[in-house]
Enzyme design. Structure first.
Site, short mmCIF file in Angstrom:
data_model
loop_
_atom_site.label_atom_id
_atom_site.label_comp_id
_atom_site.label_asym_id
_atom_site.label_seq_id
_atom_site.Cartn_x
_atom_site.Cartn_y
_atom_site.Cartn_z
N CYS A 36 99.32 -58.26 87.18
CA CYS A 36 98.76 -57.28 86.24
C CYS A 36 99.52 -55.96 86.37
CB CYS A 36 97.29 -57.01 86.53
SG CYS A 36 96.19 -58.40 86.30
N ASP A 37 99.55 -55.23 85.28
CA ASP A 37 100.08 -53.87 85.35
C ASP A 37 99.45 -53.04 84.24
OD1 ASP A 37 102.36 -52.26 86.79
OD2 ASP A 37 102.39 -51.64 84.69
N SER A 38 99.14 -51.79 84.55
CA SER A 38 98.49 -50.91 83.59
C SER A 38 99.33 -49.66 83.36
CB SER A 38 97.10 -50.49 84.07
OG SER A 38 96.25 -51.61 84.22
#
Length: 206
Positions: free
Chosen positions: A73-75
């Site tokens: 995941c990456d935001s």
């Protein structure tokens, strides 16, 4: 039951999974986020999520990865035409908050779920609009001094001290925390894995 691996050191993402009934094993990818560039926030979030998941899959080896599902995941926050990851300093976090207060941004979280046994992957980028409150200068200084905004994309959290400075969102709350649980269910389904099959036994703690 398959082993579920979270390719992230984020305690917030781990808490989300635990509260959703999944006890992940954490394996940090080691991907250098600063070396990856993209013109669009959604593209950057999706690319980094994929790199993280595949880096961890590659590190598992043939035996360890045979029953593993790996989630990367990456935001990032899109605000005022810029892509904002983690601030580089307290001064940068302060300047961001003074610019963001009373305005809105879009938080993008990329998700990449890989079945290590087959290499099959399911990917999705989820967007949530965040409406910021109007903290005064003293509140911003205190928040930055807490250290919390220095460790997160966009210089804010919604599940910590920063939640006091978010007046509303449009979209999935868990996506803003760092991992969309409804989206994870859909990604698992694409790989033929019911989310219920990953639930730990017994009642979860609140």
């Amino acid at each position: 039951m398959k082993t579920f691996i979270l390719a992230s050191a984020s305690p917030a993402r781990r808490r989300l999974l635990t509260h959703a009934g999944i006890e992940p094993k954490v394996v940090v990818s080691g991907v250098d986020e600063s070396a990856v560039e993209a013109g669009e926030a959604a593209t950057l979030a999706g690319t980094l999520a994929g790199l993280k998941a595949r880096a961890v899959v590659a590190s598992l080896g043939d035996t360890a990865g045979t029953d593993a599902l790996v989630l990367g995941c990456d935001s990032v926050l899109a605000f005022d035409g810029e892509i904002l990851g983690k601030p580089a300093s307290a001064a940068e976090a302060t300047a961001r908050w003074k610019a963001m207060r009373g305005r809105s941004g879009v938080l993008y979280t990329g998700h990449c779920l890989v079945d290590a046994a087959t290499g099959a992957a399911a990917e999705e980028v989820v967007a949530t609009t965040v409406h910021f409150a109007e903290p005064d200068d003293d509140e911003i200084a205190a928040y930055v001094a807490s250290g919390e905004p220095l460790d997160v994309a966009g210089a804010f959290t919604i599940d910590g001290r920063g939640g006091a400075f978010v007046r509303g969102i449009e979209g999935d709350h868990t996506n803003v925390v760092g991992l969309s649980i409804p989206t994870l269910r859909l990604l698992l389904a694409r790989l033929g894995v019911p989310i219920t099959s990953l639930w730990t036994r017994g009642r979860m703690d609140p």
